[in-house]
Design a protein around this motif. Structure first.
Motif, PDB file in Angstrom:
ATOM      1  N   GLN A  44      -5.288  14.751 -26.660  1.00  0.00           N
ATOM      2  CA  GLN A  44      -5.336  15.739 -27.726  1.00  0.00           C
ATOM      3  C   GLN A  44      -6.753  16.301 -27.886  1.00  0.00           C
ATOM      4  O   GLN A  44      -7.733  15.642 -27.533  1.00  0.00           O
ATOM      5  CB  GLN A  44      -4.894  15.105 -29.051  1.00  0.00           C
ATOM      6  N   ARG A  45      -6.808  17.501 -28.421  1.00  0.00           N
ATOM      7  CA  ARG A  45      -8.114  18.086 -28.708  1.00  0.00           C
ATOM      8  C   ARG A  45      -8.773  17.266 -29.815  1.00  0.00           C
ATOM      9  O   ARG A  45      -8.135  16.917 -30.813  1.00  0.00           O
ATOM     10  CB  ARG A  45      -7.953  19.542 -29.144  1.00  0.00           C
ATOM     11  N   GLU A  46     -10.084  16.998 -29.651  1.00  0.00           N
ATOM     12  CA  GLU A  46     -10.798  16.185 -30.627  1.00  0.00           C
ATOM     13  C   GLU A  46     -12.115  16.848 -31.011  1.00  0.00           C
ATOM     14  O   GLU A  46     -12.723  17.574 -30.218  1.00  0.00           O
ATOM     15  CB  GLU A  46     -11.084  14.788 -30.060  1.00  0.00           C
ATOM     16  N   LEU A  47     -12.548  16.571 -32.230  1.00  0.00           N
ATOM     17  CA  LEU A  47     -13.822  17.083 -32.696  1.00  0.00           C
ATOM     18  C   LEU A  47     -14.958  16.338 -32.004  1.00  0.00           C
ATOM     19  O   LEU A  47     -14.959  15.111 -31.968  1.00  0.00           O
ATOM     20  CB  LEU A  47     -13.947  16.927 -34.209  1.00  0.00           C
ATOM     21  N   VAL A  48     -15.922  17.073 -31.494  1.00  0.00           N
ATOM     22  CA  VAL A  48     -17.109  16.485 -30.888  1.00  0.00           C
ATOM     23  C   VAL A  48     -18.254  16.493 -31.898  1.00  0.00           C
ATOM     24  O   VAL A  48     -18.883  15.467 -32.148  1.00  0.00           O
ATOM     25  CB  VAL A  48     -17.534  17.260 -29.623  1.00  0.00           C
ATOM     26  N   ALA A  49     -18.515  17.661 -32.471  1.00  0.00           N
ATOM     27  CA  ALA A  49     -19.592  17.793 -33.440  1.00  0.00           C
ATOM     28  C   ALA A  49     -19.394  19.066 -34.230  1.00  0.00           C
ATOM     29  O   ALA A  49     -18.811  20.034 -33.726  1.00  0.00           O
ATOM     30  CB  ALA A  49     -20.954  17.828 -32.737  1.00  0.00           C
ATOM     31  N   SER A  50     -19.896  19.064 -35.467  1.00  0.00           N
ATOM     32  CA  SER A  50     -19.849  20.256 -36.292  1.00  0.00           C
ATOM     33  C   SER A  50     -21.116  20.320 -37.131  1.00  0.00           C
ATOM     34  O   SER A  50     -21.818  19.317 -37.293  1.00  0.00           O
ATOM     35  CB  SER A  50     -18.602  20.268 -37.180  1.00  0.00           C
ATOM     36  N   ILE A  51     -21.382  21.507 -37.660  1.00  0.00           N
ATOM     37  CA  ILE A  51     -22.591  21.680 -38.470  1.00  0.00           C
ATOM     38  C   ILE A  51     -22.320  22.710 -39.555  1.00  0.00           C
ATOM     39  O   ILE A  51     -21.697  23.747 -39.307  1.00  0.00           O
ATOM     40  CB  ILE A  51     -23.787  22.083 -37.581  1.00  0.00           C
ATOM     41  N   THR A  52     -22.765  22.407 -40.764  1.00  0.00           N
ATOM     42  CA  THR A  52     -22.522  23.285 -41.897  1.00  0.00           C
ATOM     43  C   THR A  52     -23.598  24.368 -42.001  1.00  0.00           C
ATOM     44  O   THR A  52     -24.593  24.342 -41.298  1.00  0.00           O
ATOM     45  CB  THR A  52     -22.513  22.484 -43.197  1.00  0.00           C
ATOM     46  N   ASN A  53     -23.375  25.272 -42.932  1.00  0.00           N
ATOM     47  CA  ASN A  53     -24.391  26.302 -43.215  1.00  0.00           C
ATOM     48  C   ASN A  53     -25.716  25.688 -43.616  1.00  0.00           C
ATOM     49  O   ASN A  53     -26.785  26.233 -43.354  1.00  0.00           O
ATOM     50  CB  ASN A  53     -23.904  27.227 -44.325  1.00  0.00           C
ATOM     51  N   GLY A  55     -26.936  23.072 -42.467  1.00  0.00           N
ATOM     52  CA  GLY A  55     -27.551  22.358 -41.360  1.00  0.00           C
ATOM     53  C   GLY A  55     -27.177  20.889 -41.257  1.00  0.00           C
ATOM     54  O   GLY A  55     -27.821  20.134 -40.523  1.00  0.00           O
ATOM     55  N   PHE A  56     -26.145  20.482 -41.984  1.00  0.00           N
ATOM     56  CA  PHE A  56     -25.735  19.079 -41.943  1.00  0.00           C
ATOM     57  C   PHE A  56     -24.766  18.869 -40.772  1.00  0.00           C
ATOM     58  O   PHE A  56     -23.694  19.478 -40.728  1.00  0.00           O
ATOM     59  CB  PHE A  56     -25.084  18.673 -43.255  1.00  0.00           C
ATOM     60  N   PRO A  57     -25.137  17.981 -39.825  1.00  0.00           N
ATOM     61  CA  PRO A  57     -24.284  17.759 -38.670  1.00  0.00           C
ATOM     62  C   PRO A  57     -23.296  16.611 -38.870  1.00  0.00           C
ATOM     63  O   PRO A  57     -23.510  15.729 -39.713  1.00  0.00           O
ATOM     64  CB  PRO A  57     -25.290  17.397 -37.578  1.00  0.00           C
ATOM     65  N   ASN A  58     -22.256  16.658 -38.090  1.00  0.00           N
ATOM     66  CA  ASN A  58     -21.279  15.583 -38.069  1.00  0.00           C
ATOM     67  C   ASN A  58     -20.909  15.353 -36.613  1.00  0.00           C
ATOM     68  O   ASN A  58     -20.655  16.313 -35.880  1.00  0.00           O
ATOM     69  CB  ASN A  58     -20.031  15.977 -38.876  1.00  0.00           C
ATOM     70  N   TYR A  59     -20.893  14.084 -36.174  1.00  0.00           N
ATOM     71  CA  TYR A  59     -20.631  13.764 -34.776  1.00  0.00           C
ATOM     72  C   TYR A  59     -19.495  12.770 -34.628  1.00  0.00           C
ATOM     73  O   TYR A  59     -19.329  11.869 -35.458  1.00  0.00           O
ATOM     74  CB  TYR A  59     -21.877  13.161 -34.120  1.00  0.00           C
ATOM     75  N   ALA A  60     -18.770  12.910 -33.552  1.00  0.00           N
ATOM     76  CA  ALA A  60     -17.824  11.867 -33.176  1.00  0.00           C
ATOM     77  C   ALA A  60     -18.621  10.634 -32.770  1.00  0.00           C
ATOM     78  O   ALA A  60     -19.720  10.748 -32.211  1.00  0.00           O
ATOM     79  CB  ALA A  60     -16.960  12.342 -32.006  1.00  0.00           C
ATOM     80  N   ASP A  61     -18.076   9.465 -33.050  1.00  0.00           N
ATOM     81  CA  ASP A  61     -18.785   8.234 -32.720  1.00  0.00           C
ATOM     82  C   ASP A  61     -19.131   8.157 -31.227  1.00  0.00           C
ATOM     83  O   ASP A  61     -20.172   7.617 -30.850  1.00  0.00           O
ATOM     84  CB  ASP A  61     -17.933   7.023 -33.105  1.00  0.00           C
ATOM     85  N   SER A  62     -18.280   8.699 -30.411  1.00  0.00           N
ATOM     86  CA  SER A  62     -18.460   8.592 -28.960  1.00  0.00           C
ATOM     87  C   SER A  62     -19.661   9.381 -28.441  1.00  0.00           C
ATOM     88  O   SER A  62     -20.114   9.146 -27.314  1.00  0.00           O
ATOM     89  CB  SER A  62     -17.196   9.054 -28.236  1.00  0.00           C
ATOM     90  N   VAL A  63     -20.181  10.306 -29.247  1.00  0.00           N
ATOM     91  CA  VAL A  63     -21.303  11.135 -28.769  1.00  0.00           C
ATOM     92  C   VAL A  63     -22.569  10.953 -29.595  1.00  0.00           C
ATOM     93  O   VAL A  63     -23.609  11.536 -29.269  1.00  0.00           O
ATOM     94  CB  VAL A  63     -20.927  12.634 -28.723  1.00  0.00           C
ATOM     95  N   LYS A  64     -22.504  10.156 -30.632  1.00  0.00           N
ATOM     96  CA  LYS A  64     -23.685   9.945 -31.484  1.00  0.00           C
ATOM     97  C   LYS A  64     -24.840   9.391 -30.651  1.00  0.00           C
ATOM     98  O   LYS A  64     -24.658   8.476 -29.848  1.00  0.00           O
ATOM     99  CB  LYS A  64     -23.346   8.982 -32.620  1.00  0.00           C
ATOM    100  N   GLY A  65     -26.016   9.966 -30.870  1.00  0.00           N
ATOM    101  CA  GLY A  65     -27.199   9.534 -30.139  1.00  0.00           C
ATOM    102  C   GLY A  65     -27.358  10.195 -28.785  1.00  0.00           C
ATOM    103  O   GLY A  65     -28.416  10.052 -28.153  1.00  0.00           O
ATOM    104  N   ARG A  66     -26.338  10.908 -28.333  1.00  0.00           N
ATOM    105  CA  ARG A  66     -26.410  11.562 -27.025  1.00  0.00           C
ATOM    106  C   ARG A  66     -26.337  13.082 -27.140  1.00  0.00           C
ATOM    107  O   ARG A  66     -26.980  13.801 -26.373  1.00  0.00           O
ATOM    108  CB  ARG A  66     -25.278  11.079 -26.120  1.00  0.00           C
ATOM    109  N   PHE A  67     -25.531  13.571 -28.076  1.00  0.00           N
ATOM    110  CA  PHE A  67     -25.339  15.012 -28.254  1.00  0.00           C
ATOM    111  C   PHE A  67     -26.043  15.464 -29.529  1.00  0.00           C
ATOM    112  O   PHE A  67     -26.114  14.726 -30.513  1.00  0.00           O
ATOM    113  CB  PHE A  67     -23.859  15.351 -28.372  1.00  0.00           C
ATOM    114  N   THR A  68     -26.531  16.699 -29.490  1.00  0.00           N
ATOM    115  CA  THR A  68     -27.159  17.291 -30.664  1.00  0.00           C
ATOM    116  C   THR A  68     -26.609  18.695 -30.872  1.00  0.00           C
ATOM    117  O   THR A  68     -26.651  19.521 -29.950  1.00  0.00           O
ATOM    118  CB  THR A  68     -28.692  17.367 -30.502  1.00  0.00           C
TER     119      THR A  68
END
Length: 115
Positions: A44-53, A55-68
């Motif tokens: 299924q399609r899954e969220l990788v990362a998002s960012i609000t107006n 500037g607050f980011p949100n990451y999937a656990d699987s990419v934390k520390g690796r993706f920005t």
């Protein structure tokens, strides 16, 4: 349906890096959240990362520390810097723009990570 325009996918070796970019047309305004999703074959399609107006980011656990994720609001652009890539990051990556519950998508860009 207005589409977002993605670029930057491709092939990388495990441990390597790629940078994705996504531009939302000027006709899409007042975007609240921009983000990246991915879909691997058979999954299924899954969220990788998002960012609000704000500037607050949100990451999937699987990419934390690796993706920005980062965003240039005046340019309606969102970026995803992917470092320390793993074969399990292989997927089609989709850009998403959320305008108060109305969602816009890109056509998807393939990211393939070889071991």
């Amino acid at each position: 349906q207005v589409q977002l325009v993605e670029s930057g996918g491709g092939l990388a070796q495990a441990g390597g890096s790629l940078r994705l970019s996504c531009v939302a047309p000027g006709s899409i305004f007042r975007i609240t959240i921009m983000g990246w999703y991915r879909q691997a074959p058979g999954k299924q399609r899954e969220l990788v990362a998002s960012i609000t107006n704000g500037g607050f980011p949100n990451y999937a656990d699987s990419v934390k520390g690796r993706f920005t994720i980062s965003r240039d609001i005046p340019k309606n652009t969102v970026y995803l810097q992917m470092n320390s890539l793993k074969p399990e990051d292989t997927a089609v990556y989709y850009c998403n723009a959320d305008r108060s519950g109305v969602h816009y998508w890109g056509q998807g860009t393939q990211v393939t990570v070889s071991s």
